[in-house]
Design a protein around this motif. Sequence first.
Motif, mmCIF file in Angstrom:
data_model
loop_
_atom_site.group_PDB
_atom_site.id
_atom_site.type_symbol
_atom_site.label_atom_id
_atom_site.label_comp_id
_atom_site.label_asym_id
_atom_site.label_seq_id
_atom_site.Cartn_x
_atom_site.Cartn_y
_atom_site.Cartn_z
ATOM 1 N N ASN A 209 47.529 38.315 36.097
ATOM 2 C CA ASN A 209 47.031 37.991 34.753
ATOM 3 C C ASN A 209 48.153 37.560 33.815
ATOM 4 O O ASN A 209 47.968 37.523 32.601
ATOM 5 C CB ASN A 209 46.289 39.195 34.156
ATOM 6 C CG ASN A 209 44.857 39.265 34.640
ATOM 7 O OD1 ASN A 209 44.229 38.238 34.882
ATOM 8 N ND2 ASN A 209 44.333 40.473 34.802
ATOM 9 N N ARG A 210 49.302 37.209 34.395
ATOM 10 C CA ARG A 210 50.484 36.801 33.634
ATOM 11 C C ARG A 210 50.852 37.805 32.548
ATOM 12 O O ARG A 210 51.351 37.426 31.488
ATOM 13 C CB ARG A 210 50.245 35.426 32.987
ATOM 14 C CG ARG A 210 50.041 34.324 33.994
ATOM 15 C CD ARG A 210 49.990 32.972 33.309
ATOM 16 N NE ARG A 210 48.891 32.163 33.775
ATOM 17 C CZ ARG A 210 48.799 31.633 34.977
ATOM 18 N NH1 ARG A 210 49.748 31.824 35.856
ATOM 19 N NH2 ARG A 210 47.757 30.923 35.337
ATOM 20 N N MET A 211 50.572 39.079 32.783
ATOM 21 C CA MET A 211 50.843 40.079 31.749
ATOM 22 C C MET A 211 51.792 41.169 32.221
ATOM 23 O O MET A 211 51.923 42.210 31.566
ATOM 24 C CB MET A 211 49.532 40.695 31.262
ATOM 25 C CG MET A 211 48.731 39.747 30.392
ATOM 26 S SD MET A 211 47.105 40.423 29.980
ATOM 27 C CE MET A 211 47.549 41.656 28.761
ATOM 28 N N ALA A 212 52.448 40.933 33.343
ATOM 29 C CA ALA A 212 53.369 41.954 33.859
ATOM 30 C C ALA A 212 54.500 42.221 32.868
ATOM 31 O O ALA A 212 54.812 41.366 32.044
ATOM 32 C CB ALA A 212 53.938 41.513 35.201
ATOM 33 N N GLY A 213 55.074 43.407 32.973
ATOM 34 C CA GLY A 213 56.217 43.754 32.132
ATOM 35 C C GLY A 213 55.861 44.559 30.892
ATOM 36 O O GLY A 213 56.714 44.802 30.056
ATOM 37 N N SER B 34 56.565 33.968 22.281
ATOM 38 C CA SER B 34 55.605 34.462 21.294
ATOM 39 C C SER B 34 55.281 35.914 21.590
ATOM 40 O O SER B 34 55.199 36.311 22.751
ATOM 41 C CB SER B 34 54.320 33.632 21.375
ATOM 42 O OG SER B 34 53.249 34.319 20.740
ATOM 43 N N PRO B 35 55.065 36.724 20.559
ATOM 44 C CA PRO B 35 54.598 38.082 20.832
ATOM 45 C C PRO B 35 53.179 38.043 21.399
ATOM 46 O O PRO B 35 52.508 37.010 21.332
ATOM 47 C CB PRO B 35 54.614 38.752 19.454
ATOM 48 C CG PRO B 35 54.624 37.655 18.455
ATOM 49 C CD PRO B 35 55.197 36.446 19.125
ATOM 50 N N GLY B 36 52.757 39.144 21.977
ATOM 51 C CA GLY B 36 51.379 39.252 22.465
ATOM 52 C C GLY B 36 51.192 38.716 23.867
ATOM 53 O O GLY B 36 52.150 38.512 24.609
ATOM 54 N N SER B 37 49.936 38.487 24.232
ATOM 55 C CA SER B 37 49.663 37.967 25.572
ATOM 56 C C SER B 37 49.616 36.449 25.519
ATOM 57 O O SER B 37 48.922 35.848 24.713
ATOM 58 C CB SER B 37 48.381 38.557 26.162
ATOM 59 O OG SER B 37 47.430 38.837 25.182
ATOM 60 N N LEU C 168 52.813 45.595 36.393
ATOM 61 C CA LEU C 168 52.972 44.621 37.472
ATOM 62 C C LEU C 168 51.931 43.520 37.500
ATOM 63 O O LEU C 168 52.076 42.554 38.227
ATOM 64 C CB LEU C 168 52.965 45.363 38.822
ATOM 65 C CG LEU C 168 54.121 46.343 39.003
ATOM 66 C CD1 LEU C 168 53.886 47.226 40.214
ATOM 67 C CD2 LEU C 168 55.444 45.589 39.123
ATOM 68 N N SER C 169 50.850 43.689 36.755
ATOM 69 C CA SER C 169 49.761 42.716 36.756
ATOM 70 C C SER C 169 49.353 42.306 38.184
ATOM 71 O O SER C 169 49.398 41.131 38.535
ATOM 72 C CB SER C 169 50.149 41.478 35.932
ATOM 73 O OG SER C 169 49.003 40.731 35.608
ATOM 74 N N PRO C 170 48.954 43.287 38.997
ATOM 75 C CA PRO C 170 48.540 42.964 40.357
ATOM 76 C C PRO C 170 47.129 42.373 40.370
ATOM 77 O O PRO C 170 46.378 42.528 39.406
ATOM 78 C CB PRO C 170 48.527 44.331 41.044
ATOM 79 C CG PRO C 170 48.191 45.289 39.945
ATOM 80 C CD PRO C 170 48.803 44.722 38.688
#
Lengths: 342, 342
Positions: free
Chosen positions: A178-182, A93-96, B278-280
């Motif tokens: 925060n599972r948002m890396a990349g 899915s797009p987004g966070s 990196l969502s550290p």
Amino acid sequence: MTAISSTAKKTRPAKAASDTAKQEYFVGVDMGGTKILSGVFNSRLKCLGRSKMSTKAERGPEAVVERIARCVQDAVDECDLSLKQIKAVGIGSPGSVDSETGKVMFAGNLGWKDVALKKMLETQLGLPVFIENDCNICTLGVHEVELSGKPRDMVGIFLGTGIGGGLIIDGKLHTGFNRMAGEVGHMVMEINGPRCTCGNRGCWETLSSRTALFRVIQQAVKNGQKTVLTSMLGEELQDLRSGDLRKAIKQGDKFVAHVVEEAAFYTGVGVANLINLLSPEVVVLGGGLMDALENEMMPVVVKIAREQSFPGADKGVRIIPSRLGDDAGITGGAVLARRETA
Amino acid sequence: MTAISSTAKKTRPAKAASDTAKQEYFVGVDMGGTKILSGVFNSRLKCLGRSKMSTKAERGPEAVVERIARCVQDAVDECDLSLKQIKAVGIGSPGSVDSETGKVMFAGNLGWKDVALKKMLETQLGLPVFIENDCNICTLGVHEVELSGKPRDMVGIFLGTGIGGGLIIDGKLHTGFNRMAGEVGHMVMEINGPRCTCGNRGCWETLSSRTALFRVIQQAVKNGQKTVLTSMLGEELQDLRSGDLRKAIKQGDKFVAHVVEEAAFYTGVGVANLINLLSPEVVVLGGGLMDALENEMMPVVVKIAREQSFPGADKGVRIIPSRLGDDAGITGGAVLARRETA
């Protein structure tokens, strides 16, 4: 909203059916702002058939989830399989996206906030569903299928409407605290550059995405710049697409060539930044813009990335275009589904 | 070259001696362009004593390695221990370091190329030696001792003459394919910015390092800018140090305050870039410049980093100064030595 009729395409139904007894099947789904793609894969991640449907995001999350379910069923049916034979579904899915809770926390281009996608789709399909950010899932697909899961450290970069990415670190998808890396597209590279949708200035996305290219071209045309694009599409450049840029360059349009080259230059700098930061073994570039303009952009990207990376840091590093094209998302979905049920 | 006399300082010799029988000891070394620091640690990574010596890099690698060995021996002796009681030595070197082969591949400020530091020092000391890049080792020290090894994902950023960094990903130091990950200082953030020593323009290092601050200040003074720094140090600003900037700000020098604030702003943008990528869980800032100007810089860094990171990406993320100061390197060296002999 582009009107896309529901179409399903089977690749090797006979083989699929004959493998039914011993095979496990997975479905990968790529949900975008305008279209939903689904694909049925065997346990060796070979795609057996696909289906495509428009998203119709304006109808709201429940309607979209119903359409996803229908798109999955169409692909499965086209392969002469039934949902009972599918082990799991993986969806990007797009987004966070919180892959743990199964929720899409925020997706601007769908207008979604806190949508329990996993649960809703599981109810619809009666199958285990796993979700992940779309660029992360494309990275998984490229890593596992295109590169046979070999590189320990890889960066996936996808140039389209925006710029997204995914990181494989030590062989695994890195999502972080925060599972948002990349979020490579929001790396600020020109601190006084154009304003980004995120509020900052000079994010990579404002310099090298399709949106960025179109903005520069449309502004220049308004200011009197001549280009074959206007004879192709009219002064308003309505329905301008990435492929039109390629056509214009092929027709010798130096202005368009220069704009594309500039976007490729910025992408080269972005790749160098990532090489310096992460020391990946492979950097893979994909996405609609890159697919359309690979020949025009890649040589510049590779040259600049090597010139600008720290001495020695790019040694032996492969900087390559993805060959999966539109299939990256569904492939990654299948990888996720297989991994989560292994 | 600053003249630093060899000094050794013992912290708790009595306790160290009484623990001899049951304890294991490690030595951490921080080798810089101007000085060598060494510290003796027990197996719980408590520092028992330190020694300091000038590097005298101009005498060449062999002489420097002899000095490192002497500095290690001084610290060990000061703790009433002998080399035989040391299990291993961990050393951080500037530049690119191949921890596998034990070689310093390139270190500009030492004038080193392909120096077999591990082997040379092992010969000198008769002890196992492990080497790593200096900022990676500082990151290890901060992670293991200051943060009790808890964060799964952490970024260490060290602001000094240049800007270096280290990445902890999934609980481990990430060095990547070419073992060069963590070069945060060469992330391009202002594509048309000042020229960097690496050849690129607008690297973070050209915007927020001590060198960058001094360049901006010295240029402005040449152009007629008034500042209390000239009354402190003369028109040439000879021997300008980070602490002088703090003193100038305390004396109400608005020009210096503005220059420092600008450097902190850029550092905030850099931190946001790293959070997005990196969502550290934790971002730790250290290094001589940060140690000297923490009160002036940190509030700006934190504010900008939170404003500029992608919505949601900084949630729960701690952005903090390191408390280890000059001890980060020797502490990380001991962490490395302990880890490699565990």
